[in-house]
Design an enzyme around this catalytic site. Structure first.
Site, PDB file in Angstrom:
ATOM      1  N   ARG A   1      61.145  95.752 -23.910  1.00  0.00           N
ATOM      2  CA  ARG A   1      61.645  96.983 -23.012  1.00  0.00           C
ATOM      3  C   ARG A   1      62.563  98.031 -23.917  1.00  0.00           C
ATOM      4  O   ARG A   1      63.552  98.322 -23.909  1.00  0.00           O
ATOM      5  CB  ARG A   1      62.974  96.154 -21.926  1.00  0.00           C
ATOM      6  CG  ARG A   1      62.138  95.131 -21.246  1.00  0.00           C
ATOM      7  CD  ARG A   1      63.375  94.402 -20.529  1.00  0.00           C
ATOM      8  NE  ARG A   1      63.709  95.238 -19.324  1.00  0.00           N
ATOM      9  CZ  ARG A   1      64.680  94.879 -18.381  1.00  0.00           C
ATOM     10  NH1 ARG A   1      65.479  94.153 -18.724  1.00  0.00           N
ATOM     11  NH2 ARG A   1      64.976  95.777 -17.498  1.00  0.00           N
TER      12      ARG A   1
ATOM     13  N   LYS B   1      71.918  98.428  -6.162  1.00  0.00           N
ATOM     14  CA  LYS B   1      72.267  98.240  -7.712  1.00  0.00           C
ATOM     15  C   LYS B   1      71.758  99.293  -8.606  1.00  0.00           C
ATOM     16  O   LYS B   1      72.317  99.957  -9.359  1.00  0.00           O
ATOM     17  CB  LYS B   1      71.867  96.742  -8.002  1.00  0.00           C
ATOM     18  CG  LYS B   1      71.947  96.294  -9.644  1.00  0.00           C
ATOM     19  CD  LYS B   1      71.002  95.373 -10.096  1.00  0.00           C
ATOM     20  CE  LYS B   1      71.162  95.119 -11.308  1.00  0.00           C
ATOM     21  NZ  LYS B   1      70.399  96.057 -12.267  1.00  0.00           N
ATOM     22  N   ASN B   2      70.462  99.339  -8.519  1.00  0.00           N
ATOM     23  CA  ASN B   2      69.617 100.354  -9.426  1.00  0.00           C
ATOM     24  C   ASN B   2      70.200 101.685  -9.205  1.00  0.00           C
ATOM     25  O   ASN B   2      70.008 102.357 -10.166  1.00  0.00           O
ATOM     26  CB  ASN B   2      68.179 100.317  -9.163  1.00  0.00           C
ATOM     27  CG  ASN B   2      67.687  98.834  -9.875  1.00  0.00           C
ATOM     28  OD1 ASN B   2      68.137  98.367 -10.555  1.00  0.00           O
ATOM     29  ND2 ASN B   2      66.437  98.370  -9.279  1.00  0.00           N
TER      30      ASN B   2
ATOM     31  N   CYS C   1      68.485  91.613 -18.588  1.00  0.00           N
ATOM     32  CA  CYS C   1      67.512  90.653 -18.329  1.00  0.00           C
ATOM     33  C   CYS C   1      66.581  90.871 -19.720  1.00  0.00           C
ATOM     34  O   CYS C   1      66.136  91.659 -20.100  1.00  0.00           O
ATOM     35  CB  CYS C   1      67.175  90.475 -17.101  1.00  0.00           C
ATOM     36  SG  CYS C   1      68.141  90.234 -15.758  1.00  0.00           S
TER      37      CYS C   1
ATOM     38  N   ARG D   1      74.703  89.347 -11.213  1.00  0.00           N
ATOM     39  CA  ARG D   1      74.637  90.743 -11.713  1.00  0.00           C
ATOM     40  C   ARG D   1      74.223  91.908 -10.614  1.00  0.00           C
ATOM     41  O   ARG D   1      74.389  92.911 -10.611  1.00  0.00           O
ATOM     42  CB  ARG D   1      73.717  90.896 -12.769  1.00  0.00           C
ATOM     43  CG  ARG D   1      74.255  90.435 -14.198  1.00  0.00           C
ATOM     44  CD  ARG D   1      73.526  90.497 -15.213  1.00  0.00           C
ATOM     45  NE  ARG D   1      72.989  91.924 -15.275  1.00  0.00           N
ATOM     46  CZ  ARG D   1      71.691  92.355 -15.634  1.00  0.00           C
ATOM     47  NH1 ARG D   1      70.692  91.244 -15.536  1.00  0.00           N
ATOM     48  NH2 ARG D   1      71.409  93.668 -15.194  1.00  0.00           N
TER      49      ARG D   1
ATOM     50  N   ASP E   1      60.485  94.181  -9.227  1.00  0.00           N
ATOM     51  CA  ASP E   1      61.802  93.509  -9.024  1.00  0.00           C
ATOM     52  C   ASP E   1      61.643  92.635  -7.809  1.00  0.00           C
ATOM     53  O   ASP E   1      62.474  91.819  -7.711  1.00  0.00           O
ATOM     54  CB  ASP E   1      62.817  94.570  -8.832  1.00  0.00           C
ATOM     55  CG  ASP E   1      63.690  94.916 -10.135  1.00  0.00           C
ATOM     56  OD1 ASP E   1      62.947  94.496 -11.236  1.00  0.00           O
ATOM     57  OD2 ASP E   1      64.330  95.823 -10.301  1.00  0.00           O
TER      58      ASP E   1
END
Length: 418
Positions: A122, A22-23, A117, A397, A305
């Site tokens: 952030r 995903k990242n 999220c 997600r 994560d």
């Protein structure tokens, strides 16, 4: 709104194949808009964040076509708008990569502030500082970031703190700047390397990705390329921890074992048996689980994560454990949900003290963010009784076919709509 019904006390056994990262995907897809030509991206995870980015590109004027479930064809050859101002952009944090990509290609970008999220402050100040160092004028107003420059000029940029997002975003912008850019104290995560490799396939000149110094020699233009995304380190870690928390025996396939070193070392310390192969890891948990202390750090340290997932595991380990969260300032919001299941946790700022219990109990809980949602699934699998997990939109997600993959291993998870 979807919910997951999870039957507890199910030992996981079998094989699971890991999807693309995903990242990495959420950085590579925005990078594709920099190309004059067509890019074909393979091994993409079929998840909500990827689909949101595709919708964004289409609204900008490009085309995204699924060749199959995991292969995407992106065409922005004819040019696209430099303004990504719509609601789609605000759904996910990774939309900020359009800033670097559009600034590189068009020397101007207007992008809505990112969402994603919510687990603490952030900011994207390091991203904007990097754009300014390259010669761009950057303004924040009315929920938008406006960046523009007559020319982008290569320079030396020192990152005040290690940031994956800022490293990638500055790298995107510098790829088409004049001269050479050096990023010092750069993030070394696998998806930083993956993004750099894709850019190099498109004709960029990037060296040093995966180290703390990245050098980028600017080029005038990029062309399309065919590229396969790396396996997902975090999804792999989630299933490895799932095997441990259920006393299971699971072969996690289609991974890069080196990426999992920090987790495999910690699981080994916790009395879990780990067998590494060329592209897979077998996790067997048939002995009492020991407590451990975990500190999240940038790669190659323990990933933030995976912090919620390892917390779920530590909650059923013998003895007292500690987690120190060194990346985000408020990533323990999910602990209240874990407490509903009987976990004994005390939070002191960035420190979480966990007293292991013999068994968790089923409860109705919510996913407070993506990785916390994964932790709720793991806790529910180990708990006594039937748990209900809300907020599944967060889980979707980042995890492809999550209930199907777990059920293939022997879990009993049902998705319902309310």
């Amino acid at each position: 709104m979807d919910k997951l019904i999870v039957q507890g006390r199910k030992r996981l056994v079998g094989e699971v194949s890991i999807s693309g990262a995903k990242n990495a995907a959420v950085a590579v897809i925005p990078a594709a808009v920099m190309a004059e030509g067509v890019s074909t991206l393979e091994n993409l995870p079929y998840i909500e964040d990827v689909r949101s980015l595709c919708h964004t590109i289409e609204k900008l004027g490009g085309t995204c076509e699924y060749i199959d479930r995991h292969t995407l064809r992106i065409d922005c050859d004819g040019g696209i708008d430099h303004r990504a101002t719509f609601e789609e952009v605000q759904k996910i944090r990774a939309s900020y990569y359009f800033l670097g990509a559009l600034l590189a290609r068009y020397k101007k970008a207007e992008v809505a502030m990112p969402g994603g999220c919510n687990f603490g402050t952030r900011p994207i100040d390091l991203h904007l500082k990097g754009f300014r160092a390259l010669g761009a004028t950057v303004e924040e107003r009315d929920g938008m970031v406006h960046a523009y420059a007559e020319r982008l000029i290569g320079t030396s940029i020192y990152m005040d703190q290690v940031s994956v997002g800022a490293t990638i975003n500055i790298m995107l912008a510098a790829t088409m700047a004049e001269g050479t850019t050096t990023i010092e104290n750069a993030a070394k995560e696998p998806h930083v390397v993956d993004t750099a490799n894709y850019l190099n396939m498109m004709g960029a000149n990037i060296k040093g990705a995966g180290t703390d110094v990245i050098r980028i020699k600017g080029v005038e233009k990029l062309h399309g390329a065919q590229y396969a995304i790396i396996p997902d380190q975090i999804e792999a870690g989630t299933y490895m921890i799932a095997a441990a928390i259920t006393g299971g025996d699971v072969l996690v396939k289609n991974i890069i074992p080196k990426h999992m070193d920090s987790l495999t070392a910690k699981l080994d310390e916790m009395n879990v048996t780990i067998e590494e192969h060329d592209d897979s890891i077998r996790v067997t948990a048939n002995r009492p689980l020991h407590c451990a202390n975990v500190k999240t750090m940038s790669y190659p340290g323990f990933p933030t994560d995976l912090q919620p997932q390892i917390a779920a595991l530590l909650s059923v380990c013998q003895g007292n454990s500690m987690i120190t969260e060194n990346v985000w300032d408020n990533r323990y919001q999910y602990m209240d949900e874990l407490r509903k299941m009987g976990a004994k946790v005390t939070i002191e700022g960035r420190l979480a003290r966990i007293e292991g219990v013999e068994r968790l109990k089923a409860a109705c809980v919510n996913a407070t963010d993506l990785r916390a949602g994964a932790a709720m699934i793991l806790a529910a699998l180990a708990a006594e009784g039937e748990s209900v997990i809300g907020g599944v939109k967060y889980i979707d997600r980042g995890y492809e076919d999550v209930e199907h993959k777990f059920n293939t291993l022997g879990a009993q998870i049902t998705r319902i709509q309310e």
